[in-house]
Write an enzyme that holds these catalytic residues in place. Sequence first.
Site, mmCIF file in Angstrom:
data_model
loop_
_atom_site.group_PDB
_atom_site.id
_atom_site.type_symbol
_atom_site.label_atom_id
_atom_site.label_comp_id
_atom_site.label_asym_id
_atom_site.label_seq_id
_atom_site.Cartn_x
_atom_site.Cartn_y
_atom_site.Cartn_z
ATOM 1 N N HIS A 12 -31.407 -8.887 -54.612
ATOM 2 C CA HIS A 12 -31.654 -10.194 -55.229
ATOM 3 C C HIS A 12 -33.006 -10.157 -55.941
ATOM 4 O O HIS A 12 -33.944 -9.512 -55.463
ATOM 5 C CB HIS A 12 -31.635 -11.292 -54.154
ATOM 6 C CG HIS A 12 -31.590 -12.662 -54.758
ATOM 7 N ND1 HIS A 12 -32.720 -13.258 -55.257
ATOM 8 C CD2 HIS A 12 -30.567 -13.523 -54.980
ATOM 9 C CE1 HIS A 12 -32.379 -14.450 -55.753
ATOM 10 N NE2 HIS A 12 -31.081 -14.630 -55.598
ATOM 11 N N SER A 58 -28.299 -21.469 -61.037
ATOM 12 C CA SER A 58 -28.071 -22.906 -61.235
ATOM 13 C C SER A 58 -26.599 -23.274 -61.452
ATOM 14 O O SER A 58 -26.279 -24.169 -62.229
ATOM 15 C CB SER A 58 -28.927 -23.455 -62.376
ATOM 16 O OG SER A 58 -30.300 -23.266 -62.089
ATOM 17 N N GLU A 63 -27.591 -12.328 -62.565
ATOM 18 C CA GLU A 63 -28.384 -13.550 -62.404
ATOM 19 C C GLU A 63 -29.627 -13.469 -63.285
ATOM 20 O O GLU A 63 -30.607 -12.794 -62.920
ATOM 21 C CB GLU A 63 -28.841 -13.708 -60.950
ATOM 22 C CG GLU A 63 -27.705 -13.784 -59.956
ATOM 23 C CD GLU A 63 -28.157 -14.430 -58.651
ATOM 24 O OE1 GLU A 63 -27.666 -15.511 -58.340
ATOM 25 O OE2 GLU A 63 -29.034 -13.858 -57.974
ATOM 26 N N GLY A 116 -32.611 -21.360 -59.713
ATOM 27 C CA GLY A 116 -33.338 -22.475 -59.109
ATOM 28 C C GLY A 116 -34.073 -23.342 -60.107
ATOM 29 O O GLY A 116 -34.905 -24.156 -59.733
ATOM 30 N N GLU A 130 -35.294 -12.160 -55.988
ATOM 31 C CA GLU A 130 -36.398 -12.605 -55.131
ATOM 32 C C GLU A 130 -36.876 -11.487 -54.204
ATOM 33 O O GLU A 130 -37.944 -11.586 -53.611
ATOM 34 C CB GLU A 130 -35.972 -13.861 -54.347
ATOM 35 C CG GLU A 130 -35.942 -15.069 -55.271
ATOM 36 C CD GLU A 130 -34.977 -16.177 -54.870
ATOM 37 O OE1 GLU A 130 -34.495 -16.174 -53.722
ATOM 38 O OE2 GLU A 130 -34.697 -17.038 -55.725
ATOM 39 N N ASN A 141 -25.581 -18.536 -51.154
ATOM 40 C CA ASN A 141 -26.782 -17.830 -50.710
ATOM 41 C C ASN A 141 -27.767 -18.894 -50.220
ATOM 42 O O ASN A 141 -28.368 -19.593 -51.026
ATOM 43 C CB ASN A 141 -27.355 -17.038 -51.910
ATOM 44 C CG ASN A 141 -28.705 -16.411 -51.601
ATOM 45 O OD1 ASN A 141 -29.135 -16.375 -50.449
ATOM 46 N ND2 ASN A 141 -29.370 -15.927 -52.636
ATOM 47 N N TRP A 142 -27.896 -19.000 -48.910
ATOM 48 C CA TRP A 142 -28.748 -20.062 -48.347
ATOM 49 C C TRP A 142 -30.232 -19.724 -48.428
ATOM 50 O O TRP A 142 -31.067 -20.566 -48.143
ATOM 51 C CB TRP A 142 -28.342 -20.330 -46.887
ATOM 52 C CG TRP A 142 -27.211 -21.313 -46.767
ATOM 53 C CD1 TRP A 142 -26.251 -21.566 -47.706
ATOM 54 C CD2 TRP A 142 -26.927 -22.187 -45.664
ATOM 55 N NE1 TRP A 142 -25.389 -22.533 -47.247
ATOM 56 C CE2 TRP A 142 -25.779 -22.920 -45.991
ATOM 57 C CE3 TRP A 142 -27.516 -22.389 -44.410
ATOM 58 C CZ2 TRP A 142 -25.227 -23.876 -45.135
ATOM 59 C CZ3 TRP A 142 -26.965 -23.331 -43.549
ATOM 60 C CH2 TRP A 142 -25.833 -24.069 -43.913
ATOM 61 N N LYS A 143 -30.544 -18.491 -48.773
ATOM 62 C CA LYS A 143 -31.952 -18.068 -48.852
ATOM 63 C C LYS A 143 -32.675 -18.427 -47.547
ATOM 64 O O LYS A 143 -32.074 -18.339 -46.488
ATOM 65 C CB LYS A 143 -32.616 -18.683 -50.080
ATOM 66 C CG LYS A 143 -31.811 -18.416 -51.364
ATOM 67 C CD LYS A 143 -32.546 -18.736 -52.615
ATOM 68 C CE LYS A 143 -31.659 -18.413 -53.807
ATOM 69 N NZ LYS A 143 -32.307 -18.561 -55.083
ATOM 70 N N GLY A 167 -26.983 -20.584 -55.120
ATOM 71 C CA GLY A 167 -28.103 -20.832 -54.214
ATOM 72 C C GLY A 167 -28.119 -22.287 -53.767
ATOM 73 O O GLY A 167 -27.373 -22.695 -52.880
ATOM 74 N N GLY A 168 -28.948 -23.080 -54.423
ATOM 75 C CA GLY A 168 -29.188 -24.475 -54.026
ATOM 76 C C GLY A 168 -27.917 -25.271 -53.744
ATOM 77 O O GLY A 168 -27.845 -25.991 -52.737
HETATM 78 P P1 PGA Z 1 -29.556 -21.127 -57.607
HETATM 79 O O1 PGA Z 1 -29.769 -19.670 -56.964
HETATM 80 O O2 PGA Z 1 -28.077 -21.397 -57.607
HETATM 81 O O3 PGA Z 1 -30.327 -22.045 -56.706
HETATM 82 O O4 PGA Z 1 -30.112 -21.073 -58.998
HETATM 83 C C1 PGA Z 1 -28.894 -18.620 -57.258
HETATM 84 C C2 PGA Z 1 -29.345 -17.361 -56.565
HETATM 85 O O5 PGA Z 1 -30.561 -17.113 -56.496
HETATM 86 O O6 PGA Z 1 -28.517 -16.589 -56.063
#
Ligand code: PGA
Length: 251
Positions: free
Chosen positions: A95, A213, A168, A174, A97, A8-10, A234-235
């Site tokens: 998500h 994470s 999640e 993150g 977010e 997930n590149w956000k 994500g990251g």
């Molecule tokens: P993260 O993000 O791996 O950077 O913690 C995961 C996500 O939000 O899908």
Amino acid sequence: MKPLIAGNWKMHGLLADRKEITALVEMVKQPGKPDCDIVLCLPFTLLFPAMKYLAETPISLGAQDCHWDEFGAHTGDISAAMISEAGCDYVIVGHSERRSGHGAHGERSQAISQKAKVALAHGMMPIICIGESLDEREAGKAESQVLDQLKKSLPKEVPADRISIAYEPIWAIGTGLTAGAAEIGEMHGVIRHALVETLGRQGEKVRILYGGSVKPGNAAEILGIDNVNGALVGGASLKAEDFYGIIKAAG
Ligand code: PGA
């Protein structure tokens, strides 16, 4: 069940970052690629160009959201038909977010179930995200919150093998914090139980991903936990080498 490793590149990624996509393609082409499904959920602006880089590769393309309406007066939104036309086979919905009010989205589970439904209708596979906040966990409400989100976010009559649930915990996203193996195992067991209760034996076919994470260094342990059928990353999905480290751990 074949694991799904989803990146997930956000809100990251410009055309210059295509080198990470093409580097990943080279890595997965090497012999010994683990037997897992891989998807990169990119920002909307990269979908069309990435469709070209990912054609004929084992990496699928995904988006990070879509609207629940087929089309209409929704300034700034994007429809399932649009992302499907841009080559997406997957789409993340709900998500945290987007559920949170901070990004001004404040999405509710009912809307998320509609998004999943419209994604399925356009031949895509939704990845439906659920997860509790730190306050909810500390108040002993993690399980009830997750189950409530799951129940309300699942569309009716879902084809079990075409949806994934991503658990999640919000406090692990993150932050570098991951839930412990016992916590992950417990919550994934609870989710599996609820899926079987709702969908019968079909509930055993739904992939339950863990997210928050996930890194190359902890992926093997996390992916080895019962009822963890993949990861939403994500990251660590932004760099081909890190993401490939996680893909390898799925083998
Ligand atoms: P993260 O993000 O791996 O950077 O913690 C995961 C996500 O939000 O899908």
